[in-house]
Design an enzyme around this catalytic site. Sequence first.
Site, PDB file in Angstrom:
ATOM      1  CG  ASP A 202       0.038 -36.286  17.069  1.00 36.99           C
ATOM      2  OD1 ASP A 202       0.022 -35.843  18.241  1.00 36.99           O
ATOM      3  OD2 ASP A 202       1.087 -36.426  16.419  1.00 36.99           O
ATOM      4  CB  SER A 203      -2.664 -37.184  22.225  1.00 38.37           C
ATOM      5  OG  SER A 203      -3.616 -36.150  22.118  1.00 38.37           O
TER       6      SER A 203
ATOM      7  CG  ASP B 268      -0.931 -32.346  16.901  1.00 35.15           C
ATOM      8  OD1 ASP B 268      -0.051 -31.536  16.579  1.00 35.15           O
ATOM      9  OD2 ASP B 268      -0.862 -33.071  17.906  1.00 35.15           O
TER      10      ASP B 268
ATOM     11  CD  GLU C   6       4.488 -33.188  25.269  1.00 38.22           C
ATOM     12  OE1 GLU C   6       4.043 -32.785  24.173  1.00 38.22           O
ATOM     13  OE2 GLU C   6       4.216 -34.305  25.751  1.00 38.22           O
TER      14      GLU C   6
END
Length: 266
Positions: free
Chosen positions: A46-47, A85, A183
């Site tokens: 979704d980046s 995602d 992350e």
Amino acid sequence: MRKKITIPDILQMKKEARRITVLTAYDYPYARLVDGGGVDIILVGDSVGVVVAGHDTTLPVTMDEMLYHVRAVKRAAPKALVVADMPFMSYQTGIEDACRNCGRMIKDGGAEAIKIEGGTNMSHVIRAISAIDIPVMGHIGLTPQSIHRMGGYKVQGRKDQAERIFEDAMAVQAAGAFAIVLEGIPAKLAADISAELSIPTIGIGAGPSCDGQVLVIHDILGLCEKYSPKFVKRYAELAPVISEAVKCYVAEVRAGEFPTEEHSFS
Ligand code: KIV
């Protein structure tokens, strides 16, 4: 010849201590290059909302936008495992919504697994999705969809937070995830989690001891000029190359140097 990567292959790689390579891709041309370059997993992150659509956060990304990108990537990726995602609010509102939306990503998008953010708080969702045979990749630590709770993109799991992150990792594995993204957490914590879990850990800003690594394709190619996080290594500087090509095109068209006979039909 390179074979198609499956979920059992990814689990086997952890058993054999073979590093897992993951990159994002959001469209057909990039996915072709990434798949052809030999990565094990393509993450349609979704980046996309930040690096492609120009939003400040991933929060505005919708199911329909993700489905569009997942389909394009899937058409270009015969070998890599394609993981989609799940966008913000597509799985947080309850198990029924989560199952339906994750199912759409597999059935309509062609993804082979999905990724959701969250640890202990999302374990009931991970359990429900895994139970209907949709493979789940977890994602803990710096979870971009939690930007408002975190107060920015900040390293998580330092000092007294470490135990909570460790417990999140255990909860995600216990709920049935096949892999987990770590992350923005200290390298030592990521190493401890990786040693403890039987599922592979995929690090981003989590040091060298994870079972695999993931980065955003636009970051490693030097396409995001505004900001480059500490954990990114730029393997190419494409922004100036593209700018130069655009400037040449503009100059040639203005000067009447393009098109020539070579580019014309008789
Ligand atoms: O959206 C994304 O690209 C991600 C990775 C950076 C892990 O979640």
